[in-house]
Design a protein around this motif. Structure first.
Motif, PDB file in Angstrom:
ATOM      1  N   ASP A  35       0.819  -1.204   0.000  1.00 53.77           N
ATOM      2  CA  ASP A  35       0.000   0.000   0.000  1.00 53.77           C
ATOM      3  C   ASP A  35       0.860   1.263   0.000  1.00 53.77           C
ATOM      4  OD1 ASP A  35      -2.239  -1.580  -0.002  1.00 53.77           O
ATOM      5  OD2 ASP A  35      -2.679  -1.301   2.121  1.00 53.77           O
ATOM      6  N   GLU A  36       1.927   1.255   0.796  1.00 51.84           N
ATOM      7  CA  GLU A  36       2.832   2.406   0.848  1.00 51.84           C
ATOM      8  C   GLU A  36       3.477   2.636  -0.518  1.00 51.84           C
ATOM      9  OE1 GLU A  36       4.597   5.596   2.991  1.00 51.84           O
ATOM     10  OE2 GLU A  36       3.065   4.203   3.659  1.00 51.84           O
ATOM     11  N   THR A  37       3.874   1.553  -1.186  1.00 52.18           N
ATOM     12  CA  THR A  37       4.469   1.662  -2.518  1.00 52.18           C
ATOM     13  C   THR A  37       3.457   2.230  -3.504  1.00 52.18           C
ATOM     14  OG1 THR A  37       5.958  -0.181  -2.096  1.00 52.18           O
ATOM     15  CG2 THR A  37       5.539   0.355  -4.403  1.00 52.18           C
ATOM     16  N   ASN A  38       2.228   1.737  -3.454  1.00 50.69           N
ATOM     17  CA  ASN A  38       1.185   2.261  -4.346  1.00 50.69           C
ATOM     18  C   ASN A  38       0.893   3.726  -4.063  1.00 50.69           C
ATOM     19  OD1 ASN A  38       0.874  -0.164  -5.714  1.00 50.69           O
ATOM     20  ND2 ASN A  38      -0.764  -0.880  -4.375  1.00 50.69           N
ATOM     21  N   ALA A  39       0.894   4.098  -2.799  1.00 55.02           N
ATOM     22  CA  ALA A  39       0.673   5.499  -2.436  1.00 55.02           C
ATOM     23  C   ALA A  39       1.789   6.375  -3.001  1.00 55.02           C
ATOM     24  CB  ALA A  39       0.586   5.647  -0.921  1.00 55.02           C
ATOM     25  N   HIS A  40       3.028   5.898  -2.916  1.00 49.83           N
ATOM     26  CA  HIS A  40       4.161   6.651  -3.482  1.00 49.83           C
ATOM     27  C   HIS A  40       4.009   6.802  -4.997  1.00 49.83           C
ATOM     28  CE1 HIS A  40       6.497   7.149   0.118  1.00 49.83           C
ATOM     29  NE2 HIS A  40       6.661   5.854   0.315  1.00 49.83           N
ATOM     30  N   ARG A  41       3.567   5.747  -5.654  1.00 50.62           N
ATOM     31  CA  ARG A  41       3.376   5.803  -7.116  1.00 50.62           C
ATOM     32  C   ARG A  41       2.319   6.834  -7.492  1.00 50.62           C
ATOM     33  NH1 ARG A  41       3.423  -0.679  -8.049  1.00 50.62           N
ATOM     34  NH2 ARG A  41       5.687  -0.929  -8.020  1.00 50.62           N
ATOM     35  N   LEU A  42       1.195   6.801  -6.787  1.00 52.19           N
ATOM     36  CA  LEU A  42       0.139   7.778  -7.064  1.00 52.19           C
ATOM     37  C   LEU A  42       0.596   9.199  -6.733  1.00 52.19           C
ATOM     38  CD1 LEU A  42      -2.978   5.842  -5.751  1.00 52.19           C
ATOM     39  CD2 LEU A  42      -2.447   6.383  -8.129  1.00 52.19           C
ATOM     40  N   ASN A  43       1.397   9.332  -5.678  1.00 51.14           N
ATOM     41  CA  ASN A  43       1.927  10.638  -5.311  1.00 51.14           C
ATOM     42  C   ASN A  43       2.854  11.160  -6.400  1.00 51.14           C
ATOM     43  OD1 ASN A  43       4.298  12.255  -3.856  1.00 51.14           O
ATOM     44  ND2 ASN A  43       2.359  12.647  -2.823  1.00 51.14           N
ATOM     45  N   ALA A  44       3.697  10.298  -6.939  1.00 48.48           N
ATOM     46  CA  ALA A  44       4.622  10.703  -8.001  1.00 48.48           C
ATOM     47  C   ALA A  44       3.881  11.183  -9.247  1.00 48.48           C
ATOM     48  CB  ALA A  44       5.559   9.539  -8.360  1.00 48.48           C
ATOM     49  N   LEU A  45       2.677  10.648  -9.453  1.00 44.01           N
ATOM     50  CA  LEU A  45       1.851  11.078 -10.583  1.00 44.01           C
ATOM     51  C   LEU A  45       1.061  12.355 -10.280  1.00 44.01           C
ATOM     52  CD1 LEU A  45       0.414   7.607 -11.661  1.00 44.01           C
ATOM     53  CD2 LEU A  45       2.123   8.977 -12.895  1.00 44.01           C
ATOM     54  N   GLY A  46       1.156  12.825  -9.020  1.00 46.86           N
ATOM     55  CA  GLY A  46       0.418  14.013  -8.615  1.00 46.86           C
ATOM     56  C   GLY A  46      -1.056  13.753  -8.371  1.00 46.86           C
ATOM     57  N   LEU A  47      -1.418  12.475  -8.156  1.00 48.11           N
ATOM     58  CA  LEU A  47      -2.818  12.107  -7.999  1.00 48.11           C
ATOM     59  C   LEU A  47      -3.240  11.928  -6.554  1.00 48.11           C
ATOM     60  CD1 LEU A  47      -3.032   9.476 -10.872  1.00 48.11           C
ATOM     61  CD2 LEU A  47      -3.652  11.898 -10.951  1.00 48.11           C
ATOM     62  N   PHE A  48      -2.307  11.489  -5.708  1.00 48.58           N
ATOM     63  CA  PHE A  48      -2.619  11.194  -4.305  1.00 48.58           C
ATOM     64  C   PHE A  48      -1.622  11.952  -3.454  1.00 48.58           C
ATOM     65  CE2 PHE A  48      -2.334   8.170  -0.623  1.00 48.58           C
ATOM     66  CZ  PHE A  48      -3.637   8.288  -0.203  1.00 48.58           C
ATOM     67  N   LEU A  49      -2.070  13.035  -2.840  1.00 58.24           N
ATOM     68  CA  LEU A  49      -1.149  13.901  -2.124  1.00 58.24           C
ATOM     69  C   LEU A  49      -1.069  13.590  -0.643  1.00 58.24           C
ATOM     70  CD1 LEU A  49      -1.982  17.276  -3.896  1.00 58.24           C
ATOM     71  CD2 LEU A  49      -0.371  15.491  -4.576  1.00 58.24           C
ATOM     72  N   GLY A  50      -2.054  12.905  -0.105  1.00 60.75           N
ATOM     73  CA  GLY A  50      -2.053  12.597   1.318  1.00 60.75           C
ATOM     74  C   GLY A  50      -2.427  13.808   2.151  1.00 60.75           C
ATOM     75  N   THR A  51      -2.079  13.729   3.434  1.00 60.97           N
ATOM     76  CA  THR A  51      -2.394  14.811   4.359  1.00 60.97           C
ATOM     77  C   THR A  51      -1.093  15.396   4.889  1.00 60.97           C
ATOM     78  OG1 THR A  51      -2.378  13.406   6.324  1.00 60.97           O
ATOM     79  CG2 THR A  51      -4.442  13.497   5.085  1.00 60.97           C
ATOM     80  N   GLY A  52      -1.185  16.358   5.771  1.00 61.21           N
ATOM     81  CA  GLY A  52       0.001  16.909   6.407  1.00 61.21           C
ATOM     82  C   GLY A  52       0.709  15.897   7.291  1.00 61.21           C
ATOM     83  N   SER A  53       0.034  14.790   7.581  1.00 63.74           N
ATOM     84  CA  SER A  53       0.593  13.740   8.442  1.00 63.74           C
ATOM     85  C   SER A  53       0.956  12.487   7.665  1.00 63.74           C
ATOM     86  CB  SER A  53      -0.424  13.367   9.518  1.00 63.74           C
ATOM     87  OG  SER A  53      -0.802  14.489  10.253  1.00 63.74           O
ATOM     88  N   GLY A  54       1.089  12.579   6.370  1.00 60.31           N
ATOM     89  CA  GLY A  54       1.404  11.396   5.557  1.00 60.31           C
ATOM     90  C   GLY A  54       0.223  11.007   4.693  1.00 60.31           C
ATOM     91  N   TYR A  55       0.165   9.728   4.343  1.00 59.63           N
ATOM     92  CA  TYR A  55      -0.867   9.256   3.420  1.00 59.63           C
ATOM     93  C   TYR A  55      -2.160   8.820   4.101  1.00 59.63           C
ATOM     94  CZ  TYR A  55       2.806   9.122  -0.132  1.00 59.63           C
ATOM     95  OH  TYR A  55       3.814   9.441  -0.990  1.00 59.63           O
ATOM     96  N   ASP A  56      -2.166   8.602   5.404  1.00 61.53           N
ATOM     97  CA  ASP A  56      -3.359   8.161   6.137  1.00 61.53           C
ATOM     98  C   ASP A  56      -3.952   6.915   5.489  1.00 61.53           C
ATOM     99  OD1 ASP A  56      -5.377   8.090   8.039  1.00 61.53           O
ATOM    100  OD2 ASP A  56      -6.640   9.531   6.975  1.00 61.53           O
ATOM    101  N   LEU A  57      -3.110   5.903   5.292  1.00 61.78           N
ATOM    102  CA  LEU A  57      -3.539   4.690   4.606  1.00 61.78           C
ATOM    103  C   LEU A  57      -4.506   3.848   5.424  1.00 61.78           C
ATOM    104  CD1 LEU A  57      -0.196   3.620   2.923  1.00 61.78           C
ATOM    105  CD2 LEU A  57      -2.061   4.992   1.994  1.00 61.78           C
ATOM    106  N   GLY A  58      -4.613   4.108   6.702  1.00 61.96           N
ATOM    107  CA  GLY A  58      -5.556   3.369   7.524  1.00 61.96           C
ATOM    108  C   GLY A  58      -6.971   3.887   7.410  1.00 61.96           C
ATOM    109  N   GLY A  59      -7.142   5.048   6.808  1.00 58.72           N
ATOM    110  CA  GLY A  59      -8.471   5.629   6.659  1.00 58.72           C
ATOM    111  C   GLY A  59      -9.207   5.041   5.475  1.00 58.72           C
ATOM    112  N   SER A  60     -10.442   5.396   5.341  1.00 57.31           N
ATOM    113  CA  SER A  60     -11.266   4.933   4.224  1.00 57.31           C
ATOM    114  C   SER A  60     -11.329   6.002   3.146  1.00 57.31           C
ATOM    115  CB  SER A  60     -12.687   4.633   4.702  1.00 57.31           C
ATOM    116  OG  SER A  60     -12.687   3.584   5.626  1.00 57.31           O
TER     117      SER A  60
END
Length: 125
Positions: free
Chosen positions: A32-57
């Motif tokens: 999940d962290e790797t996928n979040a990084h990939r989406l972030n690199a594409l400018g699609l998934f920016l996350g929050t000020g505290s990271g990606y919050d992958l535990g949220g819905s």
């Protein structure tokens, strides 16, 4: 509206990844962290000020923001000052994204006057 095949593949991949992020389990945390990084690199998934919050819905508002970015229309959506027909969408960026998406025909509400921005993201036709 006609979209190129690569755009639709990217949309399907990104939405699949977003939904998979919302149902992660500890064994999949690294994936999940790797996928979040990939989406972030594409400018699609920016996350929050505290990271990606992958535990949220993933929420309906998250889906609208992601869709707008995937379509390359964020720069048009953010300054959108047209009406947002949903009384439960906060002013500012949420209203701009949601109002723009509604105006473009990308979304509907859960009723004529509500969007349920914090509701769970789902695929429905």
């Amino acid at each position: 509206m006609t979209r190129c095949k690569n755009c639709m593949r990217t949309l399907a991949l990104a939405l699949t990844l977003v939904l998979s992020l919302s149902i992660s389990v500890p064994a999949r945390a690294a994936v999940d962290e790797t996928n979040a990084h990939r989406l972030n690199a594409l400018g699609l998934f920016l996350g929050t000020g505290s990271g990606y919050d992958l535990g949220g819905s993933a929420t309906r508002l998250h889906g609208i923001i992601m869709l707008t970015r995937i379509l390359g229309e964020e720069d048009t959506a953010l300054p959108f000052d047209g009406p947002c027909p949903f009384s439960d969408v906060a002013a500012g960026k949420p209203s701009a994204y949601t109002g723009y998406a509604f105006a473009q025909g990308y979304t509907t509400g859960v009723s004529a006057t509500t969007f349920n921005p914090g509701g769970a993201l789902s695929f429905k036709h």
